[in-house]
Motif scaffolding. Structure first.
Motif: not given
Length: 919
Positions: A880-884
């Motif tokens: 999720i951190r990479q997606y954001k």
């Protein structure tokens, strides 16, 4: 000196209305010479005060100053030291003694003479003049202050100096007569010459009248002379009568002298008779032994309480008679010598009877105890008897025989033993040796049987226990023992070879049985449960609890029976522990030479070492067996042994029990350290399989087991510090070897090995709350967190690989200085290229990639630590951190383009949740 006197009178005494009468230059005796002056002074005002003043020069030396003054009435003694020889030293005794040394003897004598004159003139209390020449104390005209001129040159001294005129006041009657005479002559005051001539004429008239009166009384003088002559004649007659009376009294005196001499001889004879009677009464009262006491010493019953009491009283009376302090000359009397020889024979006879009887009592008690011991051993060794049932029957009888009845019977002879110790130390020493010989063999057998039962109960089996087949039959063995103890000649010490032989045989059988038990296969800790360890703990505690009262009771008995607590030191001891069995003691005993000893405690300790010489090796064998059964038993033994050592040291730090348990504690501590070292060595020797995943390492699980067991055992223990040191060594070894195994692991990633094992260590330390490992607990948590994060980042990698490469290029352009909103104008990074990359990652592909990742993680992690969901949740957060991050780059670099990812954060959450549930 005259100039000094003038200066002192002018500068010091005249301003104070005082006159200086005498002066002497002095210094203090025995000290560094600091000269000063002692001055005798009188006041010019009445009442006259006489003082002795000390004057010294000022520090600058330009004037004199008054230092101290004493009233002459306070002077008690003047000591001139020597009345014959010239000596400048003298003492003045005021409230304390002042010792002075004059500059010359003449000055000292002049000063003392002046003091004597002032004392005679002015003081009622007379001063004592000691060692003063009588020439200095001659009566001279009294000194008066009125006769001394008021000038500075006047003084009152003796000898060659000027003696002042005496002045005497008129009394009241003389003053009245002069006034009446002057009133009768009106011109007495106005014309003194006429008054003086008138008085002279009247004096001449009175002198003439006196002469006429004397001449007129010649007749009366003649009459008086006749009367005197008659009186002299009467005196001569009286002297004649007195002479005759004196002659008569002289004969009476001679007769009275004869009578007095006769009375003196009678008185001397009476005095001698009284003294002789006193001496005879003294010898009779102090050296006469009652017939009852003699009979008790010769034939008294030493077996009954009444007989023992009678013999004790008789022995005390005999000792008093023998130790009486004879007066000078008594030892030369034949009767005294005969009585002393009789006492010596009685003492020898009773000492021999007492020693023989006590030796028989020792043998009898030893025989009874030996029969009881053989009954138990024989019952265990009956052929065909069910050993297991016997042990089950005796399982609650892990106790040592009680020797209190024997001690109680022997303590009746304690006073007699004290008597024997003070009168015949050789026999006392022989009895002590015999007692140690008997008791050492008896205790050796009892203690070895006791430890055999303890070992069988510890192992829980009897098939390895060798039967007592080699023991002789109890009747013949006891008979043989008794005969060897009594001896063929009836002496105190008989031959003990057969007893030694039987003891060796018995100990050999027990050693073989112990060795068979110790040769059992080594049992690992995993094969034993908590109940087995608790059972061992109870048995070991029971063994120590039985040994302690046994040793303390025997030590207390030895102290009371052999009277070792009565004196600070004794004349001899048995010998050192190594020589108690040898011939050194027998030789010294036979020759009657007492052995040196430092104190009674040393003798008690040496006797205890001889009697209980088997305790320490048996305890060491039991400890070795317990350590072989389970190395973790050393924890139980360390705690129990430490507690018993601490208890024994509180009672007596130098006692046999404290020393023995302390020695055994050293062995237990070595076994404990060896257990810790073995665990560390096993950590270093751990080998992992190359084909299977690692999981929780064995030594990590063993550390958890060790820590849990140790915390339960060492709760409120005295040796907690030893455990904390062991914890530090073990946890250091665990950390090092976990990292070593992780580096060597091929099947399981390094981060997984580190993460799982340090998580397990952190959980263990958190649960046990070991205060000395707080720093290691924090370190384990940090290592677990770091390797979890590292594993998540490494395993997750770049699930959207092309999209990652695209945005890496975008970030590179921005880093080169291109503005973010201008990146879309780059040919390779325009909106069309971005849409192409995004279309390659639809939701199905993302879910498929996450599912493969989950399976991969599941293969790496072990089930027992249950960290799969924790790792999966961390990977979800990282994804999720990479997606954001990608969305942020799109918003900044492609504003208003309307380009978005084909899946959302909620889709990611749903994918991860469904994957976790499906597996």
């Amino acid at each position: 000196m005259t100039a000094i006197k003038h200066a002192l009178q002018r500068d010091i005494f005249t301003p104070n209305d005082e006159r200086l009468l005498s002066i002497v230059n002095v210094c203090k005796a025995g000290k560094k010479k600091k000269n000063c002056f002692l001055c005798a002074t009188v006041t010019t005002e009445r009442p006259v005060q006489v003082k002795v003043v000390k004057v010294k020069k000022s520090d600058k030396g330009d004037f004199y100053k008054r230092q101290i003054a004493w009233a002459l009435r306070d002077l008690a003694v003047v000591d001139a030291k020597d009345a014959i020889k010239e000596n400048p030293e003298f003492d003045l005794h005021f409230e304390k003694i002042y010792k002075w040394v004059a500059s010359s003897t003449a000055e000292k004598n002049a000063f003392i003479s002046c003091i004597w004159k002032l004392n005679q003139r002015y003081l009622r209390k007379k001063i004592d003049f000691v060692n003063v020449s009588s020439q200095l104390l001659e009566e001279l005209p009294k000194v008066t202050e009125e006769s001394v001129p008021s000038g500075e040159n006047q003084s009152v001294t003796g000898g060659d100096e000027e003696v002042v005129d005496e002045y005497q006041e008129l009394n009241a009657r003389e003053e009245q007569d002069i006034e009446i005479m002057m009133e009768g002559c009106e011109y007495a005051i106005s014309n003194a010459e006429a008054f003086a001539e008138k008085l002279s004429r009247e004096l001449q008239v009175l002198d003439g009248a006196n002469i006429q009166s004397i001449m007129a009384s010649e007749k009366q003088v003649n009459i008086l002379m006749k009367l005197l002559d008659e009186a002299l004649k009467e005196v001569d007659q009286i002297e004649l009568k007195l002479s005759s009376y004196e002659e008569m009294l002289q004969s009476v005196k001679e007769q009275m002298d004869q009578i007095s001499e006769s009375n003196h001889l009678i008185h001397l004879s009476n005095t001698n008779n009284v003294k002789l009677l006193s001496e005879i009464e003294f010898l009779v009262n102090h050296m006469d032994l009652a017939k009852g006491h003699i009979k008790a010493l010769q034939e008294g019953d030493l077996a009954s309480s009444r007989g023992i009491e009678a013999c004790t009283n008789a022995a005390d009376a005999l000792l008093q008679c023998m130790n009486v302090a004879l007066r000078p000359g008594h030892d030369m009397l034949l009767a005294v010598k005969q009585q002393q020889q009789r006492f010596s024979d009685l003492r020898e006879l009773f000492a021999r009877r007492l020693a023989s009887h006590l030796n028989n009592v020792f043998v009898q008690q030893f025989t009874q105890a030996l029969l009881q011991l053989y009954n138990r051993s024989y019952f265990l060794s009956v052929p065909g008897h069910d050993q297991s049932s016997t042990l089950a029957q005796h399982s609650v009888e892990l106790t040592l025989p009680n020797h209190h009845p024997f001690h109680r019977d022997l303590l009746r002879y304690a006073k007699l033993m004290e008597w024997l110790k003070s009168t015949d130390y050789g026999k006392y020493e022989g009895l002590t040796k015999n007692y140690m010989d008997y008791l050492s063999r008896l205790y050796e057998r009892e203690i070895k049987d006791f430890f055999e039962v303890a070992k069988i109960k510890m192992t829980g089996t009897t098939k390895e226990s060798k039967k007592f087949a080699t023991l002789p039959r109890k009747e013949s063995a006891v008979k043989q023992e008794t005969e060897s103890l009594h001896g063929s000649s009836g002496k105190l010490t008989g031959s003990t070879s057969s007893l030694n032989k039987l003891s060796v045989q018995s100990s050999g059988n027990r050693r073989s049985q112990s060795s068979s038990l110790l040769d059992m296969g080594n049992m690992s800790a995993s094969d034993l449960d908590v109940a087995d360890r608790t059972k061992f703990d109870k048995i070991f505690e029971q063994v120590l609890s039985e040994l302690e009262p046994l040793c303390l009771a025997e030590q207390d008995f030895i102290s009371k029976f052999f009277k070792l607590q009565q004196h600070q030191s004794i004349p001899g001891t048995m010998a050192e522990a190594e020589d108690l069995d040898g011939g050194t003691l027998s030789r010294q005993h036979n020759c009657g030479t007492p052995l040196p000893v430092s104190s009674e405690k040393d003798m008690i300790r040496q006797m205890m070492i001889k009697i209980f010489r088997c305790i320490e090796p048996e305890l060491n064998n039991l400890i070795a067996l317990g350590d072989k059964i389970d190395s973790f038993n050393s924890l139980y033994m360390l705690v129990k042994m430490s507690h018993h050592v601490w208890t024994a040291q509180n009672v007596d730090p130098a006692s046999f029990l404290s020393t023995t348990l302390g020695n055994v504690l050293v062995t237990v501590k070595r076994n404990f350290d060896k257990c810790i070292s073995n665990q560390i060595r096993q950590m270093e020797e751990v080998k992992i399989s190359k084909k299977s995943k690692v999981g929780i390492l064995p030594f990590v699980a063993e550390f958890e087991e060790f820590a849990g067991l140790a915390e339960s055992i060492f709760k409120n223990a005295e040796r907690r510090g030893d455990l904390d040191k062991a914890y530090t060594k073990l946890i250091r070894g665990v950390f090092v070897n976990v990292e070593k195994v992780a580096n060597e692991s091929q099947k399981t990633p390094r981060d997984v090995v580190m993460m799982e094992n340090f998580h397990h260590i952190f959980a263990t330390l958190s649960r046990l709350k070991i205060s000395c490992l707080e720093a290691e607990k924090k370190d384990a948590k940090q290592k677990y967190t770091d390797h979890l994060q590292s594993y998540v980042i490494y395993s997750l990698g770049q699930p959207l690989e092309k999209l990652n490469h695209f945005f890496d290029g975008v970030e590179a352009r921005v880093a080169q200085g291109i503005r973010e909103e201008e990146v879309s104008y780059q040919l390779a990074f325009n909106k069309q290229e971005l849409r192409k990359v995004i279309k390659e990652y639809p939701g199905k592909e993302v879910k498929k990639g996450l599912d493969n990742l989950y399976k991969k993680v599941d293969k790496h992690l072990c089930e027992e630590e249950n960290l799969l969901q924790v790792v999966w949740h961390s990977m979800q957060d990282e994804f999720i951190r990479q997606y954001k991050h990608f969305e942020g780059l799109i918003a900044r670099c492609y504003p208003g383009s309307g380009v978005t990812m084909e899946f959302t954060i909620q889709d990611i959450l749903d994918y991860c949740s469904s994957i976790a549930q499906s597996h």
